[in-house]
Design a protein around this motif. Sequence first.
Motif, PDB file in Angstrom:
ATOM      1  N   ARG A 126     -59.940  26.446 -24.014  1.00 45.91           N
ATOM      2  CA  ARG A 126     -59.820  27.768 -24.636  1.00 45.91           C
ATOM      3  C   ARG A 126     -59.691  28.851 -23.573  1.00 45.91           C
ATOM      4  NH1 ARG A 126     -64.854  28.222 -27.280  1.00 45.91           N
ATOM      5  NH2 ARG A 126     -64.444  30.450 -27.387  1.00 45.91           N
ATOM      6  N   LEU A 127     -60.469  28.724 -22.519  1.00 37.96           N
ATOM      7  CA  LEU A 127     -60.398  29.686 -21.431  1.00 37.96           C
ATOM      8  C   LEU A 127     -59.037  29.618 -20.741  1.00 37.96           C
ATOM      9  CD1 LEU A 127     -61.845  31.808 -19.715  1.00 37.96           C
ATOM     10  CD2 LEU A 127     -62.551  29.947 -18.206  1.00 37.96           C
ATOM     11  N   ARG A 128     -58.520  28.422 -20.573  1.00 34.55           N
ATOM     12  CA  ARG A 128     -57.223  28.269 -19.917  1.00 34.55           C
ATOM     13  C   ARG A 128     -56.124  28.993 -20.683  1.00 34.55           C
ATOM     14  NH1 ARG A 128     -54.303  23.433 -17.067  1.00 34.55           N
ATOM     15  NH2 ARG A 128     -52.186  24.204 -17.202  1.00 34.55           N
ATOM     16  N   ASP A 129     -56.133  28.890 -22.005  1.00 31.69           N
ATOM     17  CA  ASP A 129     -55.131  29.593 -22.805  1.00 31.69           C
ATOM     18  C   ASP A 129     -55.222  31.101 -22.596  1.00 31.69           C
ATOM     19  OD1 ASP A 129     -54.234  27.188 -23.804  1.00 31.69           O
ATOM     20  OD2 ASP A 129     -55.411  27.327 -25.654  1.00 31.69           O
ATOM     21  N   ALA A 130     -56.428  31.638 -22.630  1.00 33.86           N
ATOM     22  CA  ALA A 130     -56.609  33.082 -22.455  1.00 33.86           C
ATOM     23  C   ALA A 130     -56.241  33.519 -21.039  1.00 33.86           C
ATOM     24  CB  ALA A 130     -58.056  33.462 -22.767  1.00 33.86           C
ATOM     25  N   VAL A 131     -56.643  32.747 -20.049  1.00 35.47           N
ATOM     26  CA  VAL A 131     -56.340  33.094 -18.657  1.00 35.47           C
ATOM     27  C   VAL A 131     -54.841  33.026 -18.407  1.00 35.47           C
ATOM     28  CG1 VAL A 131     -56.601  32.304 -16.263  1.00 35.47           C
ATOM     29  CG2 VAL A 131     -58.592  32.460 -17.741  1.00 35.47           C
ATOM     30  N   GLU A 132     -54.200  32.013 -18.953  1.00 40.64           N
ATOM     31  CA  GLU A 132     -52.753  31.892 -18.740  1.00 40.64           C
ATOM     32  C   GLU A 132     -52.006  33.068 -19.367  1.00 40.64           C
ATOM     33  OE1 GLU A 132     -49.209  28.567 -19.064  1.00 40.64           O
ATOM     34  OE2 GLU A 132     -51.135  28.157 -19.983  1.00 40.64           O
ATOM     35  N   ARG A 133     -52.420  33.493 -20.556  1.00 38.30           N
ATOM     36  CA  ARG A 133     -51.781  34.666 -21.169  1.00 38.30           C
ATOM     37  C   ARG A 133     -51.962  35.904 -20.299  1.00 38.30           C
ATOM     38  NH1 ARG A 133     -53.878  36.272 -26.442  1.00 38.30           N
ATOM     39  NH2 ARG A 133     -55.679  35.026 -25.916  1.00 38.30           N
ATOM     40  N   ARG A 134     -53.193  36.137 -19.826  1.00 40.22           N
ATOM     41  CA  ARG A 134     -53.469  37.306 -18.988  1.00 40.22           C
ATOM     42  C   ARG A 134     -52.703  37.209 -17.668  1.00 40.22           C
ATOM     43  NH1 ARG A 134     -55.093  42.182 -19.741  1.00 40.22           N
ATOM     44  NH2 ARG A 134     -52.897  42.097 -19.394  1.00 40.22           N
ATOM     45  N   PHE A 135     -52.732  36.041 -17.047  1.00 38.36           N
ATOM     46  CA  PHE A 135     -52.062  35.821 -15.763  1.00 38.36           C
ATOM     47  C   PHE A 135     -50.559  36.062 -15.891  1.00 38.36           C
ATOM     48  CE2 PHE A 135     -50.141  32.958 -12.596  1.00 38.36           C
ATOM     49  CZ  PHE A 135     -50.786  33.395 -11.449  1.00 38.36           C
ATOM     50  N   MET A 136     -49.946  35.471 -16.920  1.00 34.00           N
ATOM     51  CA  MET A 136     -48.496  35.621 -17.100  1.00 34.00           C
ATOM     52  C   MET A 136     -48.118  37.063 -17.418  1.00 34.00           C
ATOM     53  SD  MET A 136     -47.198  32.766 -16.328  1.00 34.00           S
ATOM     54  CE  MET A 136     -45.509  32.997 -16.851  1.00 34.00           C
ATOM     55  N   ARG A 137     -48.969  37.751 -18.147  1.00 41.68           N
ATOM     56  CA  ARG A 137     -48.663  39.149 -18.473  1.00 41.68           C
ATOM     57  C   ARG A 137     -48.731  40.011 -17.225  1.00 41.68           C
ATOM     58  NH1 ARG A 137     -51.126  42.178 -23.625  1.00 41.68           N
ATOM     59  NH2 ARG A 137     -49.249  41.485 -24.639  1.00 41.68           N
ATOM     60  N   TRP A 138     -49.674  39.729 -16.334  1.00 40.00           N
ATOM     61  CA  TRP A 138     -49.772  40.514 -15.104  1.00 40.00           C
ATOM     62  C   TRP A 138     -48.637  40.216 -14.143  1.00 40.00           C
ATOM     63  CZ3 TRP A 138     -55.712  40.181 -13.980  1.00 40.00           C
ATOM     64  CH2 TRP A 138     -56.344  41.266 -14.603  1.00 40.00           C
ATOM     65  N   VAL A 139     -48.301  38.949 -13.969  1.00 42.73           N
ATOM     66  CA  VAL A 139     -47.304  38.625 -12.940  1.00 42.73           C
ATOM     67  C   VAL A 139     -45.881  38.838 -13.429  1.00 42.73           C
ATOM     68  CG1 VAL A 139     -48.792  37.042 -11.687  1.00 42.73           C
ATOM     69  CG2 VAL A 139     -47.294  36.157 -13.451  1.00 42.73           C
ATOM     70  N   ARG A 140     -45.649  38.998 -14.700  1.00 39.02           N
ATOM     71  CA  ARG A 140     -44.281  39.226 -15.162  1.00 39.02           C
ATOM     72  C   ARG A 140     -43.799  40.618 -14.780  1.00 39.02           C
ATOM     73  NH1 ARG A 140     -45.157  40.214 -21.526  1.00 39.02           N
ATOM     74  NH2 ARG A 140     -45.836  42.359 -21.306  1.00 39.02           N
ATOM     75  N   ASN A 141     -44.712  41.544 -14.530  1.00 37.68           N
ATOM     76  CA  ASN A 141     -44.324  42.909 -14.194  1.00 37.68           C
ATOM     77  C   ASN A 141     -44.105  43.114 -12.703  1.00 37.68           C
ATOM     78  OD1 ASN A 141     -44.515  43.707 -16.877  1.00 37.68           O
ATOM     79  ND2 ASN A 141     -46.707  44.023 -16.684  1.00 37.68           N
ATOM     80  N   ILE A 142     -44.293  42.065 -11.937  1.00 41.16           N
ATOM     81  CA  ILE A 142     -44.164  42.210 -10.471  1.00 41.16           C
ATOM     82  C   ILE A 142     -42.765  41.839 -10.057  1.00 41.16           C
ATOM     83  CG2 ILE A 142     -45.032  41.352  -8.271  1.00 41.16           C
ATOM     84  CD1 ILE A 142     -47.694  40.902  -9.728  1.00 41.16           C
TER      85      ILE A 142
END
Length: 151
Positions: A135-151
């Motif tokens: 469950r944590l992995r799903d949430a972390v992956e969403r947050r991680f992908m949202r942050w790095v997509r803007n770079i």
Amino acid sequence: MATPNLPLRNIHATESIPWWPLAPGWWLLIAATILVATAVWWWRRAQAQRRARVRGYFDQELERFEAPAAQVGMMSELLRRAARLHQPQAAHLQGEEWLAVLNRGLKDRPFRDELGALILDGGFRRDVAVADRDRLRDAVERRFMRWVRNI
């Protein structure tokens, strides 16, 4: 002056303008449309490849560890790295302030209660359940992908 006995002739309409061959303006419009469509396709393809590389990096970093607690610790580290790239001041936050940054912009606010506590101290626990880690992995992956997509 006009004389009243002038012969009148019938008015003949001109033939309609043929649609083929196209006028040069239409050719330019077609070329511009093809060029824009190609550029959009290329940009989307490049973005999709970049997202796939980032997701592959995320998965590769987590696969280095087998224990759920070690994977939770790596997830926390990956979030800190992404935070440094996205918001440099957020990488130094701790506790509730860090969780508030993680939840910002996510509708379901996943980093509260259990998952928030797990991301804060899960790397130090010995008893991390696999279901909690997933469950944590799903949430972390969403947050991680949202942050790095803007770079």
